[in-house]
Every structure is written in structure tokens, then in C-alpha cells.
Design a protein around this motif. Structure first.
Motif, PDB file in Angstrom:
ATOM      1  N   VAL A   1      -3.744   5.313  -1.184  1.00 50.17           N
ATOM      2  CA  VAL A   1      -4.498   5.349  -2.533  1.00 50.17           C
ATOM      3  C   VAL A   1      -5.785   4.898  -2.713  1.00 50.17           C
ATOM      4  O   VAL A   1      -6.241   3.543  -2.457  1.00 50.17           O
TER       5      VAL A   1
ATOM      6  N   ILE B   1      -8.679  12.163 -18.145  1.00 50.44           N
ATOM      7  CA  ILE B   1      -9.001  11.015 -17.409  1.00 50.44           C
ATOM      8  C   ILE B   1     -10.098  10.097 -17.806  1.00 50.44           C
ATOM      9  O   ILE B   1     -10.213   9.000 -17.480  1.00 50.44           O
TER      10      ILE B   1
ATOM     11  N   VAL C   1       0.891  -1.199  -0.078  1.00 50.27           N
ATOM     12  CA  VAL C   1      -0.183  -0.094  -0.168  1.00 50.27           C
ATOM     13  C   VAL C   1       0.978   1.224   0.048  1.00 50.27           C
ATOM     14  O   VAL C   1       0.390   2.293  -0.128  1.00 50.27           O
TER      15      VAL C   1
ATOM     16  N   ALA D   1     -14.045   7.669  -5.528  1.00 47.77           N
ATOM     17  CA  ALA D   1     -13.051   7.127  -6.278  1.00 47.77           C
ATOM     18  C   ALA D   1     -12.493   7.851  -7.357  1.00 47.77           C
ATOM     19  O   ALA D   1     -12.806   9.017  -7.594  1.00 47.77           O
TER      20      ALA D   1
ATOM     21  N   SER E   1       8.497   7.778  -0.425  1.00 46.59           N
ATOM     22  CA  SER E   1       7.792   7.922  -1.595  1.00 46.59           C
ATOM     23  C   SER E   1       6.725   8.687  -1.530  1.00 46.59           C
ATOM     24  O   SER E   1       6.266   9.240  -0.381  1.00 46.59           O
TER      25      SER E   1
ATOM     26  N   GLY F   1     -13.167  -1.172  -5.656  1.00 45.99           N
ATOM     27  CA  GLY F   1     -12.137   0.206  -5.759  1.00 45.99           C
ATOM     28  C   GLY F   1     -11.255   0.027  -7.040  1.00 45.99           C
ATOM     29  O   GLY F   1     -10.355   0.684  -7.234  1.00 45.99           O
TER      30      GLY F   1
ATOM     31  N   GLN G   1      -7.522  18.239 -17.605  1.00 46.96           N
ATOM     32  CA  GLN G   1      -8.878  17.857 -17.249  1.00 46.96           C
ATOM     33  C   GLN G   1     -10.035  18.819 -17.709  1.00 46.96           C
ATOM     34  O   GLN G   1     -11.064  18.403 -17.956  1.00 46.96           O
TER      35      GLN G   1
ATOM     36  N   ASN H   1      -3.144   8.109 -13.872  1.00 42.78           N
ATOM     37  CA  ASN H   1      -2.851   8.713 -12.245  1.00 42.78           C
ATOM     38  C   ASN H   1      -2.568   7.624 -11.423  1.00 42.78           C
ATOM     39  O   ASN H   1      -2.450   6.470 -11.794  1.00 42.78           O
ATOM     40  N   THR H   2      -2.245   7.986 -10.225  1.00 48.19           N
ATOM     41  CA  THR H   2      -2.020   6.907  -9.362  1.00 48.19           C
ATOM     42  C   THR H   2      -3.148   6.003  -9.380  1.00 48.19           C
ATOM     43  O   THR H   2      -4.278   6.233  -8.721  1.00 48.19           O
ATOM     44  N   PRO H   3      -2.943   4.730  -9.580  1.00 48.17           N
ATOM     45  CA  PRO H   3      -4.214   3.555  -9.432  1.00 48.17           C
ATOM     46  C   PRO H   3      -4.361   3.054  -8.109  1.00 48.17           C
ATOM     47  O   PRO H   3      -3.329   3.380  -7.357  1.00 48.17           O
ATOM     48  N   PRO H   4      -5.338   2.457  -8.051  1.00 50.69           N
ATOM     49  CA  PRO H   4      -5.721   1.820  -6.619  1.00 50.69           C
ATOM     50  C   PRO H   4      -4.783   0.791  -6.231  1.00 50.69           C
ATOM     51  O   PRO H   4      -5.431  -0.431  -6.597  1.00 50.69           O
TER      52      PRO H   4
ATOM     53  N   LEU I   1       4.038   1.525  -1.564  1.00 50.49           N
ATOM     54  CA  LEU I   1       5.123   1.569  -2.447  1.00 50.49           C
ATOM     55  C   LEU I   1       4.558   2.541  -3.687  1.00 50.49           C
ATOM     56  O   LEU I   1       3.230   2.417  -4.012  1.00 50.49           O
ATOM     57  N   SER I   2       5.379   3.033  -4.354  1.00 47.92           N
ATOM     58  CA  SER I   2       5.314   3.624  -5.566  1.00 47.92           C
ATOM     59  C   SER I   2       4.611   2.888  -6.782  1.00 47.92           C
ATOM     60  O   SER I   2       5.231   1.866  -6.921  1.00 47.92           O
ATOM     61  N   HIS I   3       3.622   3.705  -7.247  1.00 50.78           N
ATOM     62  CA  HIS I   3       2.991   2.557  -8.247  1.00 50.78           C
ATOM     63  C   HIS I   3       3.901   2.545  -9.468  1.00 50.78           C
ATOM     64  O   HIS I   3       3.758   1.516 -10.331  1.00 50.78           O
ATOM     65  N   ARG I   4       4.944   3.448  -9.533  1.00 46.44           N
ATOM     66  CA  ARG I   4       5.813   2.966 -10.607  1.00 46.44           C
ATOM     67  C   ARG I   4       7.158   2.439 -10.351  1.00 46.44           C
ATOM     68  O   ARG I   4       8.184   2.566 -10.999  1.00 46.44           O
TER      69      ARG I   4
ATOM     70  N   TRP J   1      -3.354  -1.039  -4.008  1.00 49.04           N
ATOM     71  CA  TRP J   1      -3.804  -2.253  -3.073  1.00 49.04           C
ATOM     72  C   TRP J   1      -5.027  -3.255  -3.469  1.00 49.04           C
ATOM     73  O   TRP J   1      -4.975  -4.301  -3.587  1.00 49.04           O
ATOM     74  N   ASN J   2      -5.810  -2.469  -4.293  1.00 47.46           N
ATOM     75  CA  ASN J   2      -7.090  -3.151  -4.789  1.00 47.46           C
ATOM     76  C   ASN J   2      -6.685  -4.004  -5.883  1.00 47.46           C
ATOM     77  O   ASN J   2      -7.200  -5.142  -6.014  1.00 47.46           O
TER      78      ASN J   2
ATOM     79  N   ALA K   1     -10.140   3.081 -11.830  1.00 44.61           N
ATOM     80  CA  ALA K   1     -10.971   3.381 -10.224  1.00 44.61           C
ATOM     81  C   ALA K   1     -12.143   3.856 -10.907  1.00 44.61           C
ATOM     82  O   ALA K   1     -12.518   3.989 -12.244  1.00 44.61           O
ATOM     83  N   GLY K   2     -13.150   4.100 -10.086  1.00 45.60           N
ATOM     84  CA  GLY K   2     -14.419   4.642 -10.273  1.00 45.60           C
ATOM     85  C   GLY K   2     -15.488   3.759 -10.401  1.00 45.60           C
ATOM     86  O   GLY K   2     -16.895   4.249 -10.596  1.00 45.60           O
TER      87      GLY K   2
ATOM     88  N   PRO L   1     -14.822   2.620  -2.642  1.00 45.06           N
ATOM     89  CA  PRO L   1     -14.160   2.047  -2.251  1.00 45.06           C
ATOM     90  C   PRO L   1     -13.641   1.791  -0.532  1.00 45.06           C
ATOM     91  O   PRO L   1     -12.904   2.730   0.031  1.00 45.06           O
TER      92      PRO L   1
END
Lengths: 361, 361
Positions: free
Chosen positions: B201, A223, A37, B73, B8, A202, B109, A237-240, A39-42, A242-243, A73-74, B240
């Protein structure tokens, strides 16, 4: 307290082994000294998790390279809005087949953007059957045809993929994806909120035929643009994270258990047993859906005497069977029996239902 | 492995006690026999979690009843698209002050929906300072003025809330919300992705002045409509839940630690110490941002000799300090020191930096 059997429609039960693994590595993901949770998504760690999840889902559903797979997301509702924005020009005709609550939600998201044609609806009959394909009034110039593969609230499910010719078929598979083998090649877009068969709420999976990216769509924020998400590999963008990670653990579990072929067998057995218990209850319990289109995932049922509902819910909960209250739109009960619901859970429910009937019948 | 110090920029470090609690109740949330991830968002358990999270955030930031608080979300980028859709009529003028990467994202956006006026930008100077308020070219008829309170990549931060008169001020607070007391009443809309100061996130907080809901906005899907989210109490679709729950645990932790007043003191000390170490390194390390607007949250810095970057990253990671690689847009290093980064982490980083300088200087 020991783990109960949770029949919630979504968020829904998850496999114990998945939750145990997530628990064991929540503070220290595989020796990096931090949670996934955090850590950087990249970074290489999450990028690896993300790539594995996609590869596993592709394997699970036999998704060819003609399709992109997005993790967004969303929720499915946002996915419903992105379909007209990306696949249709402003005000273009789009066909919707409405077979329950979620079909209506899909239309609500689409109306500001397209000329919605309700090609067929089973609303007059209380969504207890599917409109026959022969009666659909499809538009020759439709941007796409939208269906809801399984209606979570009303408990009706397409058992065959309808033929809609060359117009892309778009399907909300939120509550039945990965419950049995699926011929993805018959669809333009498949989308699914993860919180039923794929993992946690999520994150939403969108499976999109690549050639649909050539469509210009209509003015929209970056987006909301499929092409931007594809280019950004679901990290526009930063994705969810952990989900997405937890969904990945569920994919690995499904593969280890034998894949969608095995879940198709288990789900067929679970649904058959539960419907048989309802139908064989001498009218004490009742499911109103036409037998050929009964959902294998969501089984709404009613007690012959609604004044027993409260006792049924209290006693089932005391027996370790939770989440059985029906959706407020229908009342009654509903048992959601997704992949992660073991056959033992369905047997326990049937046992309880029989016992309750004997005591209150 | 023991927990490392994780710098991070987001997803970012979380308090150990929060992760420990989430771990301990991951399979069985407070004795219900199921995970909070598995429970219905409309059940009494999650409804309670959601309400507590909102109440705690209101307390933390002293948010009055003139504002609604939404947990949505889609991340801050989706929030950036919802602002013009809800607050402006199609093509209406909107003012944007661009002080870094995220201000540019906000514009991306908005452009499909409004006539974007760049009222001020510090791009020519490499986003190393903020444009003086006196030089902003605001439009008298703007629907709103948008700023980015803290720029995560460039490390610049508004230290005072700019006066924009009666036009609603909209601010992206993703990377500095709850890092110090905030006068919410000066804003029309505050939005923040949670993954820096508020938790994990996957959930975005939107704090919205109620009277802005009277604006008609422009054609949009229901899921993009503030009013629908307000009416649905952030449960227009399945929210979420786990992410919201974890943010709630972070809010409780922040309150227990002394609230935003205490974090303001800690954050000031952490930032002062780190900038002093950089400025006092005799040019070995360098931060280029104008001192009065240096971010207290994100400290980008460069080694005097970029050929040492690789060694710096490898050695810092070996020393248990991770996530220090700068954003690819700038290169160099970046230390993100949000609320959950303890002062001991900053001391450890400074100690490592001094040692590295002595060995490589």
C-alpha cells in the motif's frame, strides 16, 4: 558497506536502530507470521501501531485535544491543496508569506481555489532573509495566513512564530517539525511530509485545530475533505501503513533519546558548528543567509570556486559523506542535518571540509 | 513464528522472496551504505529503481507507448477524484456502472465535479451479479464510462471488457491488475492501488492514454493535474519511494515466475478449487455470486450457521490461515487469493474448511 553519513534533504537519513528493528520484523511482525506491510489496516495489529504512533507524536509535540492529528498520503503538496479546499470558501482571500521555493509551491496549489494575496515575499533578495513582520500586508478578511516554517532549499527558518491575530496560521513544517519544542496552540494547521524529521516519505502528518472543521470549505471530493479523514481516523481509504509504522518507530526513538528538548540542543550544536566552519573558512565556503534566520536543518553553502564542486562531491562521497549536492535551483552544496543526523556526522563533514580546503585552498 | 497464509484483502500477502530481498538491503541498498528509503528520489539510485519498475510493468502488461504510466500517492480513492478533474469539464456528464462498494466510492469522489449518471447498477440484487451490457443506459455525451473491474468486497468481476464505443473506458483495477493478461488498448485510464496484486500500500499505478492529456479538465491544484505528473515523471513532489521500490521487486518476481500468463493459470486453478470446495460443501459454505462473474481474486463465503463464524476464525487462525474475516459490510468470510497467495495456501484453506465442516457439520 558500512553505513555512510547521508546529508540528503529528504528522503533523508533514518536512525540505524529504527531501520534495524524494521529489518528484523519485516517478514514476521511480532510473531504474527506476516509482515506489518501485509496486515489489514483495520486489524488489531495495525490499529495498535497507528494509535501508538498518534499518542507518541502527541506526547512528543505536546499536542492538546483541541487538535486532531491525521496521517495522510499524498505528501505536503497535497496537504497544500487541502488547506484552501477546507478552510476557505471559493475565491475567498488567503494570505501567503513566501520565503522560498516551497512557499511558491503552496501558492501554486492554492490559486485555483482562493484569491491568493502574497502578504510578503523575500524573493527579490533571493530568499536570503525573512520579510520583517512589520512589513507584511495581511488581509483583514483572509481565510488563513500561510507560512513555510523552514525552507529546505534556501535554508531560511522562522525562529519565532509570527503573530497574525485571530486569523488561523497555517504552516508547512515538513523540514523542521519535531526538531525543537513547538507551541502548537499558535497554529490553525501544521502539516509536514514525514521524510525529513519524522520518518519515511509516503506519509504526511496534519495537525488541525478542531474548531476549523466547522468551516464549510468548498466543493471537493470526499478524499479531499478533512472532516471525512477525521471521521475515518485517517483510514478513509487504505493508509500507507508501512510508512506510518516506520514514522511510529521514529517517534519512539525520539522519545527514548530525550524528546524534542534534547533534539533542540543537539540540533543547535550541529548547526552552530557547521555554520562556524563555513564562516571561519576565510571565504573558501560561503552561506548567504542572514544569520538570525539561518536554518538549523538545511545548510546550503557554496565553494568560492564552483569549478571545485565536482571534486568536492566526489571526494566527500569517497569519504562516506553522501547527499551533499545542492538543489538544482541554487547549485552549490547543501547539508541537511535533521534529528537523525548524529553529531558525529556533522563533525565528520566539518573535518572533511577543513581537509578539502587545505588541499584545494 | 513461521510465515502464515494471509488471505487479507489488502494490504495483502507479499512473496517471501520479495520481503527477504527488501529485508536484506534495508540498511544498505546495494552497497551505497544507506537504505533506499533514505536516498533522494532524484539521485541516480532511486531514478534507476523507478525507471526499471516502469519498464517491468510495461513489459508485464504489454503497455504501449500510447500510454503513460504514473506511480502516485494517495490510493485509488484519490485516483477516483483525479478522473473527473482531468477528463471532464465542470458539470459534464460522466457514466458510472456500479457493481459493488468501490463503484459507489468512485461516485462519491466524482459528484462534486461532474454530473454522475448511474448507467447501470446491480445494487438491487445485492451486487451478486453484473448488470447485462445491453441494459446499460450510457450517455452519448459522457466524458467517460467508469467501471470497477473487480469488486473486492462483493467478489464480482468483469470477465470481458465491455464495449462502450468511442467514449474512454476508465477502470479501477486495484484488486485484479496483473492477475491475467489485459488488453490495455481498450481503456482510457486504468488505475490500481498497489496493495493487492502489485506490492505494498502507499503507491497507486495510473495507466493513461496519452491523447486524454489534451483534455482541459477543470480547475484543480497542480498536484491533481495529470499533465503535471506526466511532466514531472511521477516526481512532481517526493514520491513514496520505498513503496514504489517494493512494487518494482514484485514486478520482477512476477516476470521471473512467468508473467501474467502464468499467474492467469495459477489464479484460475486457485479460484476453481476454492469455489468447488464451497459449492461441494452440501450447503455448509455458500457463495452467492452468479458463477460467470465470480471474482478470481476475492472469494466471499458464508457459513450456513453464522454462530459458527467465531469458531471458524479462531480455528483458522490457529491453523496458520489469517485474514479470513469478511468485510464488515457483508459479514461472513472472505479469502483473497491474489498473485502472491501460493496454491499451497489455497489447498491448506480448503483442507481446513473440509475439516471444520466435518467437525461442526
Amino acid at each position: 558497506m558500512p553505513r555512510v553519513f547521508n546529508f540528503s534533504a529528504g528522503p533523508a537519513t533514518l536512525p540505524d536502530v529504527v531501520l534495524e528493528q524494521a529489518r528484523d520484523e519485516l517478514l514476521d511482525w511480532r510473531g504474527v507470521g506476516a509482515s506489518i506491510v501485509e496486515l489489514s489496516h483495520r486489524g488489531k495489529e495495525f490499529m495498535g501501531v497507528a494509535a501508538e504512533a498518534e499518542a507518541d507524536l502527541r506526547r512528543l509535540l505536546s499536542i492538546s485535544d483541541d487538535y486532531v492529528v491525521l496521517f495522510l498520503a499524498g505528501g505536503a503538496t497535497t496537504a497544500q491543496a487541502l488547506v484552501p479546499l477546507n478552510l476557505a470558501s471559493a475565491g475567498q482571500r488567503a494570505d501567503y508569506v513566501v520565503t522560498g521555493h516551497w512557499g511558491k509551491t503552496a501558492i501554486k496549489q492554492a490559486r485555483p481555489y482562493v484569491d491568493v494575496n502574497i502578504a510578503a515575499t523575500s524573493e527579490a533578495g533571493g530568499f536570503r532573509d525573512l520579510p520583517a513582520r512589520a512589513d507584511w500586508q495581511l488581509s483583514p478578511d483572509a481565510a488563513y495566513v500561510h507560512i513555510t516554517a523552514n525552507e529546505t532549499i534556501h535554508g531560511v527558518e522562522f525562529r519565532d512564530i509570527p503573530d497574525v491575530g485571530d486569523v488561523p496560521l497555517v504552516a508547512d513544517f515538513s523540514s523542521s517539525i519535531a526538531s525543537e519544542p513547538l507551541d502548537v496552540s499558535k497554529f490553525g494547521v501544521i502539516y509536514a511530509g514525514a521524510q525529513k524529521n519524522l520518518g519515511p516519505v509516503g506519509v504526511t502528518v496534519v495537525i488541525l485545530r478542531r474548531n476549523l472543521l466547522e468551516r464549510a470549505g468548498q466543493p471537493r471530493a470526499d478524499i479531499f475533505d478533512y472532516r471525512s479523514h477525521v471521521k475515518g481516523e485517517s483510514m478513509l481509504n487504505t493508509p500507507p501503513t508501512w510508512n506510518w509504522y516506520l514514522a511510529g518507530l521514529v517517534f519512539k526513538w525520539m522519545l527514548a533519546e530525550g524528546g524534542v528538548e534534547e533534539f533542540a540542543r543537539r540540533n543547535a550544536r550541529k548547526a552552530a558548528a557547521l555554520y562556524a566552519a563555513i564562516d571561519g573558512s576565510g571565504g573558501f565556503y560561503r552561506n548567504d543567509v542572514a544569520a538570525p534566520v539561518r536554518s538549523r536543518m538545511n545548510v546550503p553553502f557554496f565553494l568560492h570556486d564552483a569549478s571545485l564542486d565536482k571534486a568536492f562531491l566526489a571526494e566527500s562521497e569517497a569519504a562516506g559523506l553522501i547527499g551533499l549536492k545542492g538543489h538544482r535551483a541554487l547549485g552549490g552544496m547543501r547539508a541537511s542535518i535533521y534529528n537523525a543526523m548524529p553529531e558525529a556526522g556533522v563533525r565528520a563533514l566539518i573535518g572533511f571540509m577543513d581537509d578539502f580546503r587545505k588541499r584545494h585552498g
